[in-house]
Design an enzyme around this catalytic site. Structure first.
Site, short mmCIF file in Angstrom:
data_model
loop_
_atom_site.label_atom_id
_atom_site.label_comp_id
_atom_site.label_asym_id
_atom_site.label_seq_id
_atom_site.Cartn_x
_atom_site.Cartn_y
_atom_site.Cartn_z
N TYR A 62 1.10 -1.38 0.11
CA TYR A 62 -0.26 -0.24 -0.02
C TYR A 62 0.66 0.94 -0.18
CZ TYR A 62 -3.77 -3.13 1.37
OH TYR A 62 -4.34 -4.17 1.85
N HIS B 6 1.52 -11.38 1.92
CA HIS B 6 0.75 -10.87 1.81
C HIS B 6 -0.81 -11.48 0.56
CE1 HIS B 6 -1.35 -6.46 0.53
NE2 HIS B 6 -1.90 -7.47 0.57
N1 LIG Z 1 -5.12 -9.09 1.54
C1 LIG Z 1 -5.43 -8.36 0.78
O1 LIG Z 1 -5.38 -9.01 -0.55
C2 LIG Z 1 -6.40 -7.52 0.48
C3 LIG Z 1 -7.86 -6.91 -0.56
C4 LIG Z 1 -8.04 -6.10 -0.99
C5 LIG Z 1 -8.05 -5.24 0.49
N2 LIG Z 1 -7.35 -5.28 1.73
C6 LIG Z 1 -7.64 -4.93 2.95
O2 LIG Z 1 -8.46 -4.92 3.42
C7 LIG Z 1 -9.62 -3.64 3.38
C8 LIG Z 1 -10.47 -3.48 2.73
O3 LIG Z 1 -11.27 -3.44 1.84
P1 LIG Z 1 -11.21 -2.47 0.46
O4 LIG Z 1 -10.77 -0.72 0.99
O5 LIG Z 1 -11.07 -3.05 -0.26
O6 LIG Z 1 -13.20 -2.61 1.03
P2 LIG Z 1 -14.34 -2.72 1.80
O7 LIG Z 1 -13.92 -2.44 2.27
O8 LIG Z 1 -15.53 -3.27 1.27
O9 LIG Z 1 -14.54 -1.33 0.75
C9 LIG Z 1 -14.53 0.18 0.52
C10 LIG Z 1 -15.37 1.05 -0.43
O10 LIG Z 1 -16.88 0.87 0.23
C11 LIG Z 1 -17.26 1.97 1.22
N3 LIG Z 1 -18.28 2.19 1.97
C12 LIG Z 1 -17.33 1.89 3.35
N4 LIG Z 1 -18.37 1.84 3.70
C13 LIG Z 1 -19.96 2.17 3.40
C14 LIG Z 1 -20.78 1.94 3.98
N5 LIG Z 1 -20.95 2.39 5.47
N6 LIG Z 1 -21.68 2.14 3.17
C15 LIG Z 1 -21.68 2.42 1.35
N7 LIG Z 1 -20.48 2.49 1.34
C16 LIG Z 1 -19.44 1.63 2.49
C17 LIG Z 1 -16.00 2.92 1.12
O11 LIG Z 1 -15.67 4.13 -0.02
P3 LIG Z 1 -16.32 5.80 1.02
O12 LIG Z 1 -14.39 5.80 1.38
O13 LIG Z 1 -16.75 7.10 0.19
O14 LIG Z 1 -17.25 5.24 2.07
C18 LIG Z 1 -14.70 2.35 0.02
O15 LIG Z 1 -15.13 2.82 -1.36
C19 LIG Z 1 -8.33 -2.43 2.71
O16 LIG Z 1 -8.80 -1.69 2.95
C20 LIG Z 1 -7.16 -3.20 3.23
O17 LIG Z 1 -6.84 -2.61 4.22
C21 LIG Z 1 -7.04 -6.51 1.72
#
Ligand SMILES: NC(=O)c1ccc[n+]([C@@H]2O[C@H](COP(=O)([O-])OP(=O)(O)OC[C@H]3O[C@@H](n4cnc5c(N)ncnc54)[C@H](OP(=O)(O)O)[C@@H]3O)[C@@H](O)[C@H]2O)c1
Length: 269
Positions: free
Chosen positions: A57, A118
Site C-alpha cells: 500500500y 500478503h
Molecule cells: N489481503 C489482501 O489481499 C487485501 C485485499 C484488499 C483489501 N485488503 C484490506 O482490506 C481493507 C478493506 O477492503 P477495501 O478497502 O478493498 O474495501 P471495503 O472496505 O469492502 O469497501 C470500501 C468501499 O466501500 C465504501 N464504504 C465503506 N463503508 C460504507 C458504508 N457504510 N456504506 C456504503 N459504502 C461504504 C467506501 O467508500 P467511501 O470511502 O466513500 O465510504 C469504499 O469505496 C483494505 O483497505 C485493505 O486494508 C486486503
C-alpha cells in the site's frame, strides 16, 4: 470493542479499518502518495484501533506517523502489516529480515501486532524461510502474531506441515460475491481466525436492497447488516471508508443480533 482470541491467546479487535487508499491522490489505490491521512485520523477519532496496512500500500510510514501523533498509547492499537510475496522481499532470509526491520521503522514501533504474508509464495523453499524468519521475530517479541493472506486450504495445509508457530490468521476476501465459506470452515476447525478483506465490496444493487430490507427490522443499513453477519460468525472485518459518517456506521454493529432466518438469507445472497 469485542475481540477474538487467536490461537496464541492474544486478542484481536473484531472490527478494524482498512487503509489501502489512505494517504493517496484521489483516494485511489495506485494514486500518488500525498501525505493526507485525515481519513485515518478520523477513523482513530471515532474508535478504530485495529489498523490494517501493507508494504504494497506504500503507506506504512504515513500510518506509523498518524498513529504516533494520535496521542493514544501504542498498546491500545493493533497494527497489522504484510510482506509482499515478491522475490525482492522474500527471496532470501536476509531480505525478509530487512523487510520486517523496515516495517518496524516505518510504523515507528518496537513491535507489530500481526505480520502477514500478503499472497501465497509459490516456492515452498521461500515460503519456509519466510515463515522461519517471521517465527524468529515472534521469539524476539518484535512481532506478536504471524499469519497469511489469500491462502487456500491446500496452502494452509502446506504451512501446517512445517510451521513451528501455526498461522494465527488468514486474511481473505469475504463478501456476497465471494464468501470463501470453505476456507473459513477449514480455518474454524484449525484454530485460524478468518479476517475478511473487502467486506463491503462487490455487493450488487439487488443485494443491497435485500440487505436494506433485512436491516429495517433492526434499524440498520445494508453495510451494518453485512458486517454484523461476519462478526456474528466470528470473522474479523476491516471495512474502509474515507467518510466519517460511514466509519461510524461501520462500527455501530454491536447492539443487534441477526436471527438465524436472516443469516440464512444473507448466506445465500
Ligand atoms: N489481503 C489482501 O489481499 C487485501 C485485499 C484488499 C483489501 N485488503 C484490506 O482490506 C481493507 C478493506 O477492503 P477495501 O478497502 O478493498 O474495501 P471495503 O472496505 O469492502 O469497501 C470500501 C468501499 O466501500 C465504501 N464504504 C465503506 N463503508 C460504507 C458504508 N457504510 N456504506 C456504503 N459504502 C461504504 C467506501 O467508500 P467511501 O470511502 O466513500 O465510504 C469504499 O469505496 C483494505 O483497505 C485493505 O486494508 C486486503
Amino acid at each position: 470493542m469485542e475481540k477474538v482470541a487467536l490461537a496464541n491467546g492474544i486478542e484481536i479487535p473484531i472490527v478494524g479499518t482498512g487503509t489501502n487508499t489512505y494517504g493517496k491522490e484521489d483516494n485511489q489505490y495506485n494514486g500518488e502518495l500525498n501525505g493526507d491521512f485525515s481519513a485515518l485520523e478520523s477513523a482513530i477519532e471515532v474508535g478504530y484501533r485495529l489498523i490494517d496496512t501493507a508494504i504494497s500500500y506504500r503507506n506504512e510510514a504515513g500510518v506509523g506517523k498518524t498513529v504516533a501523533e494520535s496521542g493514544i498509547p501504542r498498546e491500545e492499537f493493533y497494527l497489522t502489516t504484510k510482506i509482499p510475496a515478491d522475490d525482492r522481499y522474500v527471496g532470501s532470509k536476509e531480505s525478509v529480515e530487512q523487510t520486517i526491520l523496515n516495517s518496524l521503522e516505518n510504523l515507528r514501533t518496537d513491535y507489530i501486532d500481526l505480520y502477514l504474508i500478503h499472497h501465497p509464495i509459490e516456492s515452498i523453499e521461500k515460503l519456509k524461510h519466510t515463515w522461519e524468519v517471521l517465527e524468529s521475530f515472534v521469539d524476539k517479541g518484535q512481532i506478536k502474531s504471524i499469519g497469511v493472506s489469500n491462502f487456500t486450504v491446500e496452502m494452509l495445509e502446506t504451512i501446517k506441515g512445517f510451521a513451528r508457530i501455526q498461522p494465527a490468521v488468514n486474511q481473505i476476501q469475504s463478501n456476497p460475491h465471494t464468501w470463501n465459506d470453505e476456507v473459513i470452515e477449514y480455518m474454524k476447525n484449525n484454530n485460524i481466525v478468518a479476517e475478511a478483506w473487502g467486506p463491503l465490496s462487490r455487493v450488487t444493487d439487488e443485494q443491497k436492497a435485500r440487505l436494506e430490507q433485512i436491516g429495517e427490522n433492526y434499524g440498520k443499513n445494508w453495510g451494518q447488516v453485512l458486517l454484523r453477519y461476519q462478526i456474528q460468525r466470528g470473522v474479523v472485518v476491516i471495512p474502509k471508508s474515507h467518510n466519517k459518517e460511514r466509519q461510524l456506521s461501520n462500527l455501530d454493529i454491536f447492539d443487534f443480533d441477526l436471527t438465524v432466518e436472516d443469516t440464512v438469507i444473507i448466506k445465500s445472497l
